[in-house]
Design an enzyme around this catalytic site. Structure first.
Site, PDB file in Angstrom:
ATOM      1  N   GLY A 193       0.790  -1.112  -0.003  1.00  0.00           N
ATOM      2  CA  GLY A 193       0.040  -0.048   0.023  1.00  0.00           C
ATOM      3  C   GLY A 193       0.858   1.346   0.009  1.00  0.00           C
ATOM      4  O   GLY A 193       2.014   1.151   0.351  1.00  0.00           O
TER       5      GLY A 193
ATOM      6  N   GLN B  11       2.901   9.840   1.254  1.00  0.00           N
ATOM      7  CA  GLN B  11       4.101   9.346   1.502  1.00  0.00           C
ATOM      8  C   GLN B  11       5.163   9.783   0.074  1.00  0.00           C
ATOM      9  O   GLN B  11       6.461   9.465   0.299  1.00  0.00           O
ATOM     10  CB  GLN B  11       4.086   7.697   1.526  1.00  0.00           C
ATOM     11  CG  GLN B  11       3.458   7.233   2.733  1.00  0.00           C
ATOM     12  CD  GLN B  11       3.286   5.787   2.787  1.00  0.00           C
ATOM     13  OE1 GLN B  11       2.580   5.344   2.308  1.00  0.00           O
ATOM     14  NE2 GLN B  11       4.214   5.238   3.302  1.00  0.00           N
TER      15      GLN B  11
ATOM     16  N   CYS C 203       5.702  -0.293   7.028  1.00  0.00           N
ATOM     17  CA  CYS C 203       5.308   0.806   6.299  1.00  0.00           C
ATOM     18  C   CYS C 203       6.466   1.276   5.562  1.00  0.00           C
ATOM     19  O   CYS C 203       7.407   1.113   6.018  1.00  0.00           O
ATOM     20  CB  CYS C 203       4.862   2.187   7.190  1.00  0.00           C
ATOM     21  SG  CYS C 203       4.588   3.626   6.494  1.00  0.00           S
ATOM     22  N   LEU C 204       6.393   1.534   4.058  1.00  0.00           N
ATOM     23  CA  LEU C 204       7.738   1.833   3.367  1.00  0.00           C
ATOM     24  C   LEU C 204       8.287   3.190   3.913  1.00  0.00           C
ATOM     25  O   LEU C 204       9.350   3.460   3.450  1.00  0.00           O
ATOM     26  CB  LEU C 204       6.862   2.121   2.004  1.00  0.00           C
ATOM     27  CG  LEU C 204       6.457   0.818   1.114  1.00  0.00           C
ATOM     28  CD1 LEU C 204       5.971   1.296  -0.169  1.00  0.00           C
ATOM     29  CD2 LEU C 204       7.324  -0.124   1.109  1.00  0.00           C
TER      30      LEU C 204
ATOM     31  N   HIS D  98      -4.741   1.750   7.534  1.00  0.00           N
ATOM     32  CA  HIS D  98      -3.256   2.255   7.755  1.00  0.00           C
ATOM     33  C   HIS D  98      -3.086   3.422   6.627  1.00  0.00           C
ATOM     34  O   HIS D  98      -2.512   4.495   6.977  1.00  0.00           O
ATOM     35  CB  HIS D  98      -2.099   1.099   7.390  1.00  0.00           C
ATOM     36  CG  HIS D  98      -0.912   1.220   7.272  1.00  0.00           C
ATOM     37  ND1 HIS D  98       0.098   1.038   8.289  1.00  0.00           N
ATOM     38  CD2 HIS D  98      -0.301   2.258   6.578  1.00  0.00           C
ATOM     39  CE1 HIS D  98       1.583   1.195   8.009  1.00  0.00           C
ATOM     40  NE2 HIS D  98       1.221   2.180   6.917  1.00  0.00           N
ATOM     41  N   GLU D  99      -3.471   3.158   5.488  1.00  0.00           N
ATOM     42  CA  GLU D  99      -3.256   4.158   4.252  1.00  0.00           C
ATOM     43  C   GLU D  99      -4.052   5.376   4.704  1.00  0.00           C
ATOM     44  O   GLU D  99      -3.515   6.504   4.360  1.00  0.00           O
ATOM     45  CB  GLU D  99      -3.523   3.406   3.006  1.00  0.00           C
ATOM     46  CG  GLU D  99      -2.655   2.270   2.554  1.00  0.00           C
ATOM     47  CD  GLU D  99      -1.135   2.714   2.797  1.00  0.00           C
ATOM     48  OE1 GLU D  99      -0.733   3.948   3.023  1.00  0.00           O
ATOM     49  OE2 GLU D  99      -0.453   1.686   3.117  1.00  0.00           O
TER      50      GLU D  99
ATOM     51  N   HIS E 249      -2.374   7.727   6.857  1.00  0.00           N
ATOM     52  CA  HIS E 249      -1.368   8.735   6.114  1.00  0.00           C
ATOM     53  C   HIS E 249      -1.895   9.963   5.574  1.00  0.00           C
ATOM     54  O   HIS E 249      -1.417  10.969   5.875  1.00  0.00           O
ATOM     55  CB  HIS E 249      -0.481   7.909   5.119  1.00  0.00           C
ATOM     56  CG  HIS E 249       0.538   6.943   5.476  1.00  0.00           C
ATOM     57  ND1 HIS E 249       1.439   7.284   6.036  1.00  0.00           N
ATOM     58  CD2 HIS E 249       0.564   5.393   5.295  1.00  0.00           C
ATOM     59  CE1 HIS E 249       2.362   6.221   6.212  1.00  0.00           C
ATOM     60  NE2 HIS E 249       1.840   5.224   5.843  1.00  0.00           N
TER      61      HIS E 249
HETATM   62 NI    NI Z   1       2.376   3.278   5.778  1.00  0.00          NI
END
Ligand code: NI
Length: 166
Positions: free
Chosen positions: A46, A51, A91-92, A133-134, A137
């Site tokens: 995701g 991000q 998470c990236l 989660h996204e 963000h």
């Molecule tokens: Ni993330």
């Protein structure tokens, strides 16, 4: 198509609140393509526009094994949620960190797809976790904010050290 730079925690820009997308136009579609390439390259399941330093309400997810089921959510809203589940999240923007987070088990989401068409989806399991989660963000929230201050500080210091050493 281009691989975009992903902001790393604790970059303050990750705490920006995203604005709604006014029109799903060619620019948005190009950003979706770039985000998809970036997510698959990372690799991740995701990615939120936040991000990649684009502060609009757009996120993409692909939880499939085959990595060919891209799901696009524009201006997403959770309209119902139920149950509780715990999942070890990564998470990236926080590379190498995996921590357990408690979230709703099932969510009902309303969003626009990549052609600007409204859809409703009921998600459970990993997809439900990813959506929540996204969407965090887009509110400027990173998953480590669910952890204890002690744990969070440890992660923050580790990330800052990684940055220094790069
Ligand atoms: Ni993330």
């Amino acid at each position: 198509m281009a691989i975009l730079d992903i902001l790393n925690y604790p970059d303050p820009r990750l705490h920006t609140v995203a604005k709604p997308v006014k029109e799903v136009d060619a620019n948005i579609r190009r950003l979706i393509e770039d985000m998809a390439v970036t997510m698959y390259d990372a690799p991740g399941v995701g990615l939120a526009a936040t991000q990649v330093n684009q502060h609009i309400q757009l996120l993409i997810i692909d939880t499939s094994e085959t990595k060919d089921q891209l799901q696009v959510f524009i201006n997403p809203r959770i309209i119902e949620k139920s149950g509780v589940q715990e999942y070890e999240e990564g998470c990236l923007s926080v590379p190498g960190v995996y921590e357990s987070v408690t979230r709703a088990e099932i969510v009902k989401v309303e969003a626009l797809d990549k052609s600007g068409k409204k859809f409703t989806l009921i998600a459970e399991g990993l997809l439900s976790v990813c959506i929540q989660h996204e969407m965090d963000h887009l509110l400027g929230k990173v998953f480590v904010e669910y952890l204890s201050p002690l744990k969070r500080n440890r992660i923050k210091n580790r990330m800052l050290k990684l940055k220094r050493d790069r």
